[in-house]
Scaffold this motif. Structure first.
Motif, PDB file in Angstrom:
ATOM      1  N   UNK A 172      67.892 -35.482 -21.165  1.00  8.77           N
ATOM      2  CA  UNK A 172      68.156 -36.916 -21.442  1.00  8.77           C
ATOM      3  C   UNK A 172      66.677 -37.724 -21.669  1.00  8.77           C
ATOM      4  N   UNK A 173      66.557 -38.607 -22.558  1.00  7.65           N
ATOM      5  CA  UNK A 173      65.378 -39.230 -22.653  1.00  7.65           C
ATOM      6  C   UNK A 173      65.203 -40.233 -21.528  1.00  7.65           C
ATOM      7  N   UNK A 174      66.401 -40.683 -20.971  1.00  8.39           N
ATOM      8  CA  UNK A 174      66.377 -41.615 -19.706  1.00  8.39           C
ATOM      9  C   UNK A 174      65.791 -41.161 -18.487  1.00  8.39           C
ATOM     10  N   UNK A 175      66.262 -39.624 -18.155  1.00  8.13           N
ATOM     11  CA  UNK A 175      65.728 -39.038 -17.256  1.00  8.13           C
ATOM     12  C   UNK A 175      63.925 -38.735 -17.571  1.00  8.13           C
ATOM     13  N   UNK A 176      63.482 -38.657 -18.774  1.00  2.00           N
ATOM     14  CA  UNK A 176      62.063 -38.542 -19.157  1.00  2.00           C
ATOM     15  C   UNK A 176      61.384 -39.818 -18.749  1.00  2.00           C
ATOM     16  N   UNK A 177      62.038 -40.873 -19.043  1.00  2.00           N
ATOM     17  CA  UNK A 177      61.534 -42.202 -19.031  1.00  2.00           C
ATOM     18  C   UNK A 177      61.502 -42.588 -17.287  1.00  2.00           C
ATOM     19  N   UNK A 178      62.336 -42.260 -16.590  1.00  2.00           N
ATOM     20  CA  UNK A 178      62.503 -42.388 -15.272  1.00  2.00           C
ATOM     21  C   UNK A 178      61.186 -41.809 -14.565  1.00  2.00           C
ATOM     22  N   UNK A 179      61.051 -40.545 -15.136  1.00  3.37           N
ATOM     23  CA  UNK A 179      59.923 -39.560 -14.293  1.00  3.37           C
ATOM     24  C   UNK A 179      58.670 -40.242 -14.517  1.00  3.37           C
ATOM     25  N   UNK A 180      58.360 -40.913 -15.815  1.00  2.06           N
ATOM     26  CA  UNK A 180      57.233 -41.474 -16.228  1.00  2.06           C
ATOM     27  C   UNK A 180      56.843 -42.733 -15.394  1.00  2.06           C
ATOM     28  N   UNK A 181      57.873 -43.672 -15.439  1.00  4.75           N
ATOM     29  CA  UNK A 181      57.727 -44.848 -14.615  1.00  4.75           C
ATOM     30  C   UNK A 181      57.731 -44.578 -13.180  1.00  4.75           C
ATOM     31  N   UNK A 182      58.308 -43.571 -12.827  1.00  6.27           N
ATOM     32  CA  UNK A 182      58.024 -43.368 -11.264  1.00  6.27           C
ATOM     33  C   UNK A 182      56.612 -42.779 -11.014  1.00  6.27           C
ATOM     34  N   UNK A 183      55.871 -41.899 -11.860  1.00  6.69           N
ATOM     35  CA  UNK A 183      54.664 -41.602 -11.711  1.00  6.69           C
ATOM     36  C   UNK A 183      53.674 -42.594 -11.978  1.00  6.69           C
TER      37      UNK A 183
END
Length: 245
Positions: free
Chosen positions: A71-82
């Motif tokens: 999911x693109x939400x998962x990818x966005x979450x990882x980016x913002x977390x990093x």
């Protein structure tokens, strides 16, 4: 995947005999993350590998919880977390290239799953759709900053596939004293003609392509437009711009 696969060869027989009640994903996931974490520390945590490791860690945790990963939400979450944990990544070009590449992988996986049939076959995805698709889709992004263009770049999808078995094999060969086995082939590869031409995309063109790419996650038409734009740019580069000396 390689570390997990090797460990699973050792784990499965032992699990079946002594501890069948154990959850393999939990045990091997933790062991794999430990090995990869040590490797990440050893190579001083380059941004692209750090992104991969954090994504793998979060993906493992979510898999244990039964959460959908593609999911693109998962990818966005990882980016913002990093970015929250490591603010200096905002200035890392390799990090953003890595993120962009993963985003295009997600696009390809998403629309391949929607298309179904042969496009969803794991071998078709692994051996053609993803390596070729990433090469094509990343071209306009990369050429926004780096204009070097050579026909030899067309070998990139094939070389990326060959690198998967080559890297661990090379490590094993070096460990047993046969590290020079592929030297002649590598020297020939590195001695290929180096003629090239420069062609850099304008900022507005890259920005437009980026907006088109972002819209592609929600629209099949925009995904088709993104892929078409990338293919047209590839054709322009290698039919009219490139030069092999």
């Amino acid at each position: 995947g390689l570390v997990y696969g090797v460990l699973s060869l050792l784990y499965k027989p032992a699990q079946q005999r002594w501890f069948p009640y154990r959850f393999m994903l939990l045990d091997l996931g933790a062991a794999t993350l430990a090995v990869l974490g040590a490797y990440l520390w050893f190579v001083e945590m380059p941004p692209s590998l750090l992104r991969s490791y954090v994504m793998l860690l979060i993906a493992w945790l979510l898999l244990l919880l039964g959460v959908e990963l593609l999911s693109f939400e998962f990818l966005a979450f990882v980016i913002f977390l990093l970015l929250a944990l490591f603010p200096m990544l905002t200035l890392s070009l390799s990090f953003w290239f890595s993120v962009t590449g993963v985003y295009y992988i997600y696009l390809l996986l998403h629309w391949s799953r929607v298309a179904g049939g042969l496009w969803q076959n794991k071998w078709v995805m692994s051996l053609s759709s993803i390596p070729i698709g990433i090469f094509v889709l990343m071209l306009p992004v990369v050429h926004g900053l780096f204009g070097i263009t050579s026909g030899w770049q067309l070998l990139a999808p094939l070389l990326s596939l060959l690198f998967v078995p080559f890297y661990p094999l090379a490590m094993i060969l070096h460990a047993i004293g046969w590290g020079a086995l592929f030297d002649s082939g590598l020297q020939q590869l590195f001695s290929l003609p180096s003629g090239y031409r420069e062609h850099t995309l304008t900022l507005w063109a890259v920005a437009g392509y980026g907006l088109l790419s972002l819209g592609a996650m929600r629209s099949r038409i925009l995904f088709g437009a993104t892929l078409t734009a990338a293919l047209l740019y590839l054709s322009y580069l290698f039919l009219f711009v490139q030069n092999i000396a």
